[in-house]
Design an enzyme around this catalytic site. Structure first.
Site, PDB file in Angstrom:
ATOM      1  CB  SER A 181      17.236  64.153 108.937  1.00 11.93           C
ATOM      2  OG  SER A 181      16.389  63.602 109.916  1.00 11.93           O
ATOM      3  CD  GLU A 232      21.248  65.829 109.802  1.00 10.47           C
ATOM      4  OE1 GLU A 232      20.130  66.299 110.031  1.00 10.47           O
ATOM      5  OE2 GLU A 232      21.665  64.772 110.305  1.00 10.47           O
ATOM      6  NE  ARG A 261      20.866  66.806 113.970  1.00 12.77           N
ATOM      7  CZ  ARG A 261      20.470  67.120 115.217  1.00 12.77           C
ATOM      8  NH1 ARG A 261      21.216  67.882 115.992  1.00 12.77           N
ATOM      9  NH2 ARG A 261      19.365  66.623 115.704  1.00 12.77           N
TER      10      ARG A 261
HETATM   11  C1  FAD Z   1      19.399  55.689 109.827  1.00 11.10           C
HETATM   12  C2  FAD Z   1      20.162  56.918 110.276  1.00 11.10           C
HETATM   13  C3  FAD Z   1      19.720  57.660 111.354  1.00 11.10           C
HETATM   14  C4  FAD Z   1      20.425  58.793 111.788  1.00 11.10           C
HETATM   15  N1  FAD Z   1      19.953  59.495 112.860  1.00 11.10           N
HETATM   16  C5  FAD Z   1      20.618  60.595 113.295  1.00 11.10           C
HETATM   17  C6  FAD Z   1      20.145  61.331 114.418  1.00 11.10           C
HETATM   18  O1  FAD Z   1      19.149  60.974 115.055  1.00 11.10           O
HETATM   19  N2  FAD Z   1      20.835  62.441 114.793  1.00 11.10           N
HETATM   20  C7  FAD Z   1      21.966  62.839 114.147  1.00 11.10           C
HETATM   21  O2  FAD Z   1      22.541  63.862 114.550  1.00 11.10           O
HETATM   22  N3  FAD Z   1      22.444  62.154 113.093  1.00 11.10           N
HETATM   23  C8  FAD Z   1      21.811  61.042 112.652  1.00 11.10           C
HETATM   24  N4  FAD Z   1      22.274  60.349 111.564  1.00 11.10           N
HETATM   25  C9  FAD Z   1      23.486  60.818 110.858  1.00 11.10           C
HETATM   26  C10 FAD Z   1      24.790  60.085 111.276  1.00 11.10           C
HETATM   27  O3  FAD Z   1      24.507  58.841 111.838  1.00 11.10           O
HETATM   28  C11 FAD Z   1      25.599  60.908 112.275  1.00 11.10           C
HETATM   29  O4  FAD Z   1      25.926  62.155 111.723  1.00 11.10           O
HETATM   30  C12 FAD Z   1      26.895  60.191 112.665  1.00 11.10           C
HETATM   31  O5  FAD Z   1      27.507  60.875 113.715  1.00 11.10           O
HETATM   32  C13 FAD Z   1      27.894  60.037 111.525  1.00 11.10           C
HETATM   33  O6  FAD Z   1      28.933  59.208 111.976  1.00 11.10           O
HETATM   34  P1  FAD Z   1      29.839  58.397 110.964  1.00 11.10           P
HETATM   35  O7  FAD Z   1      30.930  57.753 111.740  1.00 11.10           O
HETATM   36  O8  FAD Z   1      29.004  57.486 110.147  1.00 11.10           O
HETATM   37  O9  FAD Z   1      30.431  59.560 110.056  1.00 11.10           O
HETATM   38  P2  FAD Z   1      30.830  59.474 108.513  1.00 11.10           P
HETATM   39  O10 FAD Z   1      29.595  59.401 107.688  1.00 11.10           O
HETATM   40  O11 FAD Z   1      31.861  58.442 108.285  1.00 11.10           O
HETATM   41  O12 FAD Z   1      31.470  60.926 108.311  1.00 11.10           O
HETATM   42  C14 FAD Z   1      30.647  62.072 108.363  1.00 11.10           C
HETATM   43  C15 FAD Z   1      31.533  63.327 108.265  1.00 11.10           C
HETATM   44  O13 FAD Z   1      32.327  63.427 109.440  1.00 11.10           O
HETATM   45  C16 FAD Z   1      33.716  63.387 109.110  1.00 11.10           C
HETATM   46  N5  FAD Z   1      34.365  62.582 110.158  1.00 11.10           N
HETATM   47  C17 FAD Z   1      34.040  61.317 110.533  1.00 11.10           C
HETATM   48  N6  FAD Z   1      34.837  60.939 111.551  1.00 11.10           N
HETATM   49  C18 FAD Z   1      35.659  61.994 111.818  1.00 11.10           C
HETATM   50  C19 FAD Z   1      36.706  62.209 112.749  1.00 11.10           C
HETATM   51  N7  FAD Z   1      37.076  61.262 113.644  1.00 11.10           N
HETATM   52  N8  FAD Z   1      37.343  63.412 112.747  1.00 11.10           N
HETATM   53  C20 FAD Z   1      36.989  64.386 111.871  1.00 11.10           C
HETATM   54  N9  FAD Z   1      36.013  64.224 110.959  1.00 11.10           N
HETATM   55  C21 FAD Z   1      35.367  63.032 110.927  1.00 11.10           C
HETATM   56  C22 FAD Z   1      33.795  62.736 107.729  1.00 11.10           C
HETATM   57  O14 FAD Z   1      34.945  63.148 107.036  1.00 11.10           O
HETATM   58  C23 FAD Z   1      32.511  63.260 107.100  1.00 11.10           C
HETATM   59  O15 FAD Z   1      32.721  64.571 106.611  1.00 11.10           O
HETATM   60  C24 FAD Z   1      21.598  59.192 111.117  1.00 11.10           C
HETATM   61  C25 FAD Z   1      22.046  58.435 110.018  1.00 11.10           C
HETATM   62  C26 FAD Z   1      21.335  57.311 109.603  1.00 11.10           C
HETATM   63  C27 FAD Z   1      21.842  56.498 108.439  1.00 11.10           C
END
Ligand code: FAD
Length: 367
Positions: free
Chosen positions: A254, A359, A177
């Site tokens: 998580s 996380e 992670r």
């Molecule tokens: C219901 C639920 C279930 C989930 N299950 C999992 C799971 O099974 N496994 C897991 O690993 N995660 C899980 N997650 C966490 C999350 O979905 C992941 O971390 C996902 O990859 C985040 O993507 P996002 O586009 O929403 O990022 P955001 O929330 O928009 O951003 C997260 C971080 O990444 C940065 N960021 C986003 N895009 C970029 C980019 N293109 N370049 C540089 N930095 C960037 C942002 O600035 C921020 O710091 C879950 C979340 C939820 C709500």
């Protein structure tokens, strides 16, 4: 002379919105107001917009799906760059397929399209919310698979040098992670390139719960579409698939990572567990590079915080289906979530002497 937001939008092709409530853009449905948000629907606009804001010395938050963010309440003096690119291509090369995806593409749509195209590899990562570009940021993983094992290259905008280049996964310090991109403003992920298989079979199955559901042996490969359906069913049962009508899914997934501890710490925690529950209390523990991985959910439950804590009328509570998810029941605030996270973390530390770490990325607030 500093450019106005309107000039930046006009110069870069980004769409400008003013006074935006970030609660509408995060899966926790919390987050205060920012003065400007630039939505970028092309990679060119994204690069130009980030460069312009960096040149102006403006503090910037990159946001895509908002599913791994806990954003503070109130007014935040930040410019938000919302990544909304969505291009995707698939090129077959014998037994391998090379899938290239722009950063803003919805991750689960990418997984679905590859499975429909008869490609294997991503099926265990079905149902993870958010964008393709965020997958390397915390090396997303589920059901025994991490994106690190499928990444060929990541296209980055280096925000210090302004350079754009494809980098190998080895340069990203991908770990459990984490990566060098998390908690850092050094680079923007513009695109990812994945290497998938063309035989329609999944990656080797190595997760007990999933294998049991499929009746599969360790390391077996199954039809990727069948595995995707099993993963989605398991995730839905734990409220880990977004559903607007279901408050158990108003989370960031998580909230705490599983602690990875060294041998001495492990012995100390085992002693604390034995003192509380007796010598035969079986604490889950898994070997991991750099130590032993413990189950944060197990520790939280044994410290007295069961599913649904603190109760049905609280504005924020642990999910009723997944101990590790902190959820907003509709009227919760970031401050409420921080308070609950602190309470859980302090309770686990008092009971077992192990400190949990969040996380999601916290913006404008801290535990
Ligand atoms: C219901 C639920 C279930 C989930 N299950 C999992 C799971 O099974 N496994 C897991 O690993 N995660 C899980 N997650 C966490 C999350 O979905 C992941 O971390 C996902 O990859 C985040 O993507 P996002 O586009 O929403 O990022 P955001 O929330 O928009 O951003 C997260 C971080 O990444 C940065 N960021 C986003 N895009 C970029 C980019 N293109 N370049 C540089 N930095 C960037 C942002 O600035 C921020 O710091 C879950 C979340 C939820 C709500």
């Amino acid at each position: 002379m500093t450019k106005t937001p309107e000039q930046i939008a006009a110069d870069t092709g980004a769409e400008l919105a003013r006074d935006v409530e970030l609660a509408g853009f995060t899966t926790l449905r919390v987050g205060g107001k920012v003065p400007v948000m630039f939505t970028c629907r092309s990679t060119e606009a994204l690069v130009a917009c980030v460069r312009a804001l960096d040149a102006a010395g403006r503090e910037t938050l990159l946001l895509a799906g908002g599913s791994n963010l806990l954003v503070a309440d109130g007014v935040l003096d930040l410019a938000v760059v919302r990544i909304a690119t969505d291009g995707m291509s698939i090129a077959r090369d014998g037994r391998q397929a090379i899938v290239r995806v722009e950063a803003g593409a919805v991750w689960d749509d990418v997984v679905a399209r590859t499975v429909e195209a008869g490609l294997g590899g991503l099926e265990c990562l079905s149902g993870i919310p958010g964008s393709a570009g965020a997958t390397p940021v915390q090396n997303v993983g589920a059901f025994g698979v991490e994106i690190a094992s499928l990444l060929r290259r990541v296209r980055l905008l280096d925000r210090r040098s302004g350079e754009i280049r494809w980098v190998a996964p080895a340069e990203l310090a991908l770990g459990y992670r984490t990566s060098c991109l998390k908690h850092s403003d050094r680079a923007v992920v513009l695109a990812v390139e994945l290497g998938l298989t063309t035989d329609g079979l999944s990656a080797p199955l190595r997760y007990r719960e999933l294998n049991a559901r499929l009746g599969a042996g360790t390391g077996e490969r199954r039809n990727a579409a069948e595995v995707r359906q099993a993963v989605l069913a398991l995730r839905s049962a734990k409220a880990m698939v977004l559903d607007e009508a279901d408050h158990d899914t108003w989370s960031a997934g998580s909230f705490f990572t599983n602690p990875v501890v060294d041998d001495r710490t492990l012995a100390r925690i085992r002693a604390a567990v034995a003192a509380r529950f007796g010598d035969d209390a079986a604490m889950p523990a898994f070997p991991e590079p750099g130590g032993t991985k413990l189950s944060a959910a197990w520790l939280i439950e044994r410290a007295g915080f069961g599913k649904g804590y603190p109760g049905p009328h609280a504005p924020v509570r642990l999910s009723t289906r997944h101990t590790l998810a902190l959820t907003n029941r509709g009227s919760g605030s970031a401050a409420d979530l921080v308070a609950l996270a602190r309470e859980v973390r302090a309770g686990v530390e008092a009971a077992f002497g192990v400190r949990l770490h969040p996380e999601p990325v916290l913006v404008g607030c801290e535990l």
